[in-house]
Design a protein around this motif. Structure first.
Motif, PDB file in Angstrom:
ATOM      1  N   LYS A  71       0.786  -0.973   0.050  1.00 13.71           N
ATOM      2  CA  LYS A  71      -0.080   0.092  -0.078  1.00 13.71           C
ATOM      3  C   LYS A  71       0.628   1.291   0.108  1.00 13.71           C
ATOM      4  CE  LYS A  71      -3.926  -2.345   1.844  1.00 13.71           C
ATOM      5  NZ  LYS A  71      -5.101  -2.519   3.064  1.00 13.71           N
ATOM      6  N   LEU A  72       2.205   1.129   0.601  1.00 10.01           N
ATOM      7  CA  LEU A  72       2.523   2.684   0.406  1.00 10.01           C
ATOM      8  C   LEU A  72       3.119   2.362  -0.716  1.00 10.01           C
ATOM      9  CD1 LEU A  72       4.896   5.008   2.261  1.00 10.01           C
ATOM     10  CD2 LEU A  72       5.868   2.895   3.279  1.00 10.01           C
ATOM     11  N   ALA A  73       3.522   1.497  -1.599  1.00  7.37           N
ATOM     12  CA  ALA A  73       4.845   1.618  -2.458  1.00  7.37           C
ATOM     13  C   ALA A  73       2.956   1.978  -3.748  1.00  7.37           C
ATOM     14  CB  ALA A  73       4.950  -0.106  -3.203  1.00  7.37           C
ATOM     15  N   GLU A  74       1.736   1.653  -3.272  1.00  6.29           N
ATOM     16  CA  GLU A  74       1.062   1.991  -4.275  1.00  6.29           C
ATOM     17  C   GLU A  74       0.777   3.650  -4.205  1.00  6.29           C
ATOM     18  OE1 GLU A  74      -2.989  -0.254  -3.486  1.00  6.29           O
ATOM     19  OE2 GLU A  74      -1.725  -1.761  -3.764  1.00  6.29           O
ATOM     20  N   ARG A  75       0.945   4.229  -3.138  1.00  6.51           N
ATOM     21  CA  ARG A  75       1.238   5.351  -2.993  1.00  6.51           C
ATOM     22  C   ARG A  75       1.852   6.014  -2.861  1.00  6.51           C
ATOM     23  NH1 ARG A  75       1.607   8.363   3.010  1.00  6.51           N
ATOM     24  NH2 ARG A  75       1.624  10.274   2.786  1.00  6.51           N
ATOM     25  N   CYS A  76       2.849   5.803  -2.812  1.00  3.43           N
ATOM     26  CA  CYS A  76       3.946   6.987  -3.230  1.00  3.43           C
ATOM     27  C   CYS A  76       3.967   6.453  -4.547  1.00  3.43           C
ATOM     28  CB  CYS A  76       5.552   5.916  -2.830  1.00  3.43           C
ATOM     29  SG  CYS A  76       6.509   6.102  -3.546  1.00  3.43           S
ATOM     30  N   ALA A  77       2.911   5.540  -5.510  1.00  2.07           N
ATOM     31  CA  ALA A  77       2.867   5.577  -7.179  1.00  2.07           C
ATOM     32  C   ALA A  77       2.274   6.520  -7.385  1.00  2.07           C
ATOM     33  CB  ALA A  77       3.022   4.058  -7.579  1.00  2.07           C
ATOM     34  N   GLY A 122       8.913  -5.606  -6.958  1.00  2.91           N
ATOM     35  CA  GLY A 122       7.726  -4.455  -7.973  1.00  2.91           C
ATOM     36  C   GLY A 122       7.823  -3.289  -6.323  1.00  2.91           C
ATOM     37  N   SER A 123       7.927  -3.596  -5.377  1.00  2.00           N
ATOM     38  CA  SER A 123       6.735  -3.089  -4.683  1.00  2.00           C
ATOM     39  C   SER A 123       8.105  -1.971  -4.615  1.00  2.00           C
ATOM     40  CB  SER A 123       6.629  -3.040  -2.792  1.00  2.00           C
ATOM     41  OG  SER A 123       5.207  -3.670  -3.509  1.00  2.00           O
ATOM     42  N   THR A 124       9.543  -2.826  -4.054  1.00  7.95           N
ATOM     43  CA  THR A 124      10.773  -2.056  -3.903  1.00  7.95           C
ATOM     44  C   THR A 124      11.712  -0.752  -4.726  1.00  7.95           C
ATOM     45  OG1 THR A 124      10.926  -3.772  -2.117  1.00  7.95           O
ATOM     46  CG2 THR A 124      13.171  -2.781  -3.532  1.00  7.95           C
ATOM     47  N   ARG A 125      11.050  -1.509  -6.483  1.00  9.36           N
ATOM     48  CA  ARG A 125      11.591  -0.588  -6.928  1.00  9.36           C
ATOM     49  C   ARG A 125      10.968   0.093  -7.600  1.00  9.36           C
ATOM     50  NH1 ARG A 125      11.447  -5.907  -9.283  1.00  9.36           N
ATOM     51  NH2 ARG A 125       9.719  -5.736 -10.179  1.00  9.36           N
ATOM     52  N   HIS A 129      12.922   4.024  -7.373  1.00 12.10           N
ATOM     53  CA  HIS A 129      12.306   4.821  -8.962  1.00 12.10           C
ATOM     54  C   HIS A 129      11.989   6.163  -7.570  1.00 12.10           C
ATOM     55  CE1 HIS A 129      13.822   2.958 -11.783  1.00 12.10           C
ATOM     56  NE2 HIS A 129      13.305   1.461 -11.686  1.00 12.10           N
ATOM     57  N   ALA A 130      11.431   6.018  -7.434  1.00 16.45           N
ATOM     58  CA  ALA A 130      10.554   7.875  -5.946  1.00 16.45           C
ATOM     59  C   ALA A 130      11.441   8.372  -6.047  1.00 16.45           C
ATOM     60  CB  ALA A 130       9.471   6.813  -5.298  1.00 16.45           C
ATOM     61  N   LEU A 131      12.488   7.287  -5.558  1.00 12.79           N
ATOM     62  CA  LEU A 131      13.211   8.664  -4.429  1.00 12.79           C
ATOM     63  C   LEU A 131      14.287   8.898  -5.389  1.00 12.79           C
ATOM     64  CD1 LEU A 131      14.247   5.679  -0.937  1.00 12.79           C
ATOM     65  CD2 LEU A 131      13.615   8.079  -1.410  1.00 12.79           C
ATOM     66  N   ALA A 132      14.623   7.830  -6.288  1.00 12.38           N
ATOM     67  CA  ALA A 132      15.759   8.634  -7.564  1.00 12.38           C
ATOM     68  C   ALA A 132      15.153   9.308  -8.391  1.00 12.38           C
ATOM     69  CB  ALA A 132      16.278   7.821  -8.722  1.00 12.38           C
ATOM     70  N   GLY A 133      14.022   9.881  -8.792  1.00 12.05           N
ATOM     71  CA  GLY A 133      13.330  10.897  -9.747  1.00 12.05           C
ATOM     72  C   GLY A 133      13.534  10.086 -11.002  1.00 12.05           C
ATOM     73  N   PRO A 134      12.590  11.191 -11.843  1.00 10.42           N
ATOM     74  CA  PRO A 134      12.660  10.493 -13.566  1.00 10.42           C
ATOM     75  C   PRO A 134      13.630  10.982 -13.653  1.00 10.42           C
ATOM     76  CG  PRO A 134      11.395  12.606 -12.728  1.00 10.42           C
ATOM     77  CD  PRO A 134      12.046  12.702 -11.595  1.00 10.42           C
ATOM     78  N   ASN A 135      13.954   9.818 -14.473  1.00  7.22           N
ATOM     79  CA  ASN A 135      14.866   9.433 -15.481  1.00  7.22           C
ATOM     80  C   ASN A 135      16.360   9.577 -15.144  1.00  7.22           C
ATOM     81  OD1 ASN A 135      13.319   9.637 -18.228  1.00  7.22           O
ATOM     82  ND2 ASN A 135      13.352  11.892 -17.902  1.00  7.22           N
ATOM     83  N   ALA A 136      16.100   9.294 -13.868  1.00  9.67           N
ATOM     84  CA  ALA A 136      17.650   8.787 -12.943  1.00  9.67           C
ATOM     85  C   ALA A 136      18.793   8.532 -13.477  1.00  9.67           C
ATOM     86  CB  ALA A 136      16.980   7.950 -11.388  1.00  9.67           C
ATOM     87  N   SER A 137      19.761   9.003 -13.022  1.00  9.40           N
ATOM     88  CA  SER A 137      21.060   8.808 -13.416  1.00  9.40           C
ATOM     89  C   SER A 137      21.388   6.699 -12.226  1.00  9.40           C
ATOM     90  CB  SER A 137      22.105   9.403 -13.479  1.00  9.40           C
ATOM     91  OG  SER A 137      21.903   9.390 -11.854  1.00  9.40           O
ATOM     92  N   ASP A 138      22.932   6.858 -13.645  1.00  2.00           N
ATOM     93  CA  ASP A 138      22.911   5.896 -13.182  1.00  2.00           C
ATOM     94  C   ASP A 138      23.491   6.248 -10.531  1.00  2.00           C
ATOM     95  OD1 ASP A 138      22.751   3.661 -14.501  1.00  2.00           O
ATOM     96  OD2 ASP A 138      24.752   3.451 -15.357  1.00  2.00           O
ATOM     97  N   GLU A 139      23.612   6.917 -11.221  1.00  2.00           N
ATOM     98  CA  GLU A 139      24.352   7.580  -9.997  1.00  2.00           C
ATOM     99  C   GLU A 139      23.641   8.042  -8.917  1.00  2.00           C
ATOM    100  OE1 GLU A 139      25.651   8.600 -12.697  1.00  2.00           O
ATOM    101  OE2 GLU A 139      27.490   8.384 -12.993  1.00  2.00           O
ATOM    102  N   ALA A 144      19.794   6.171  -4.741  1.00  4.28           N
ATOM    103  CA  ALA A 144      18.263   5.552  -3.165  1.00  4.28           C
ATOM    104  C   ALA A 144      18.291   4.510  -3.155  1.00  4.28           C
ATOM    105  CB  ALA A 144      17.313   5.782  -5.448  1.00  4.28           C
ATOM    106  N   TRP A 145      19.131   3.272  -3.467  1.00  2.00           N
ATOM    107  CA  TRP A 145      18.894   2.608  -2.968  1.00  2.00           C
ATOM    108  C   TRP A 145      19.684   2.451  -1.662  1.00  2.00           C
ATOM    109  CZ3 TRP A 145      17.108  -1.826  -3.859  1.00  2.00           C
ATOM    110  CH2 TRP A 145      16.446  -2.450  -5.126  1.00  2.00           C
TER     111      TRP A 145
END
Length: 184
Positions: A71-77, A122-125, A129-139, A144-145
């Motif tokens: 649910k937290l992942a869904e909320r995040c998405a 999937g939830s972890t991903r 992606h939410a922490l890294a931001g859109p179009n995130a670089s490898d760095e 984010a990890w």
């Protein structure tokens, strides 16, 4: 709630408590329905009345914590949670669900059952992606990890080593450390 229903609820709770203790002690694969019945001083038939299988017992133990994670992942998405909001919620959820997380993290025989019930990866991903931001670089993905690991694993192990909780100051310190991973 009628007396019979209350007794059934109590019996299910006792079964789950006994099963969780045995799963932690012996592992999921090393615990049988007969072991759980023996710990309770009851018959296997009584257990089968409440749960048709050991897998259903495990499912009952992990459903709430994993559905909260999902649910937290869904909320995040759906919402644009800030990294601070997401990491704070993740730390709180980790502390709240610590007992079951301890079971899940300590027993590799649970992984196949878990994967069949929930898409934890999937939830972890979604969180990453939410922490890294859109179009995130490898760095950005690496940061984010790292932030996710500090918030989730750091809080988990601190609770494990402590008295089962984190103080508000400890939660704030884990949040600050996770945010530093993101350069925030």
């Amino acid at each position: 709630m009628a007396v019979g229903e209350r007794d059934g609820v109590r019996t299910r709770a006792r079964i789950l408590e006994a099963a969780q203790e045995l799963f932690v002690e012996r592992g999921y694969a090393g615990t049988s329905i007969a072991d759980i019945a023996g710990k309770l001083g009851t018959s296997k038939a009584t257990l089968y009345y409440h749960f048709n299988s050991k897998e259903l017992i495990l499912g009952a133990l992990i459903t709430e914590p994993l559905s909260l994670f999902a649910k937290l992942a869904e909320r995040c998405a759906k919402e644009r949670l800030s990294p601070e909001e997401l990491l704070r919620a993740l730390i709180d959820l980790t502390v709240e669900t610590h007992a079951v997380n301890a079971l899940l993290s300590s027993d590799p025989s649970i992984s196949p059952v878990l994967r069949g019930m929930y898409d934890v990866e999937g939830s972890t991903r979604t969180f990453i992606h939410a922490l890294a931001g859109p179009n995130a670089s490898d760095e950005a993905l690496a940061r984010a990890w790292a932030a996710f690991a500090v918030a989730k694993q750091g809080a988990f192990w601190a609770v494990e080593a402590g008295n089962g909780t984190l103080s508000p100051a400890q939660k704030q310190e884990f949040l600050a450390a996770a945010l530093r991973c993101l350069d925030q």
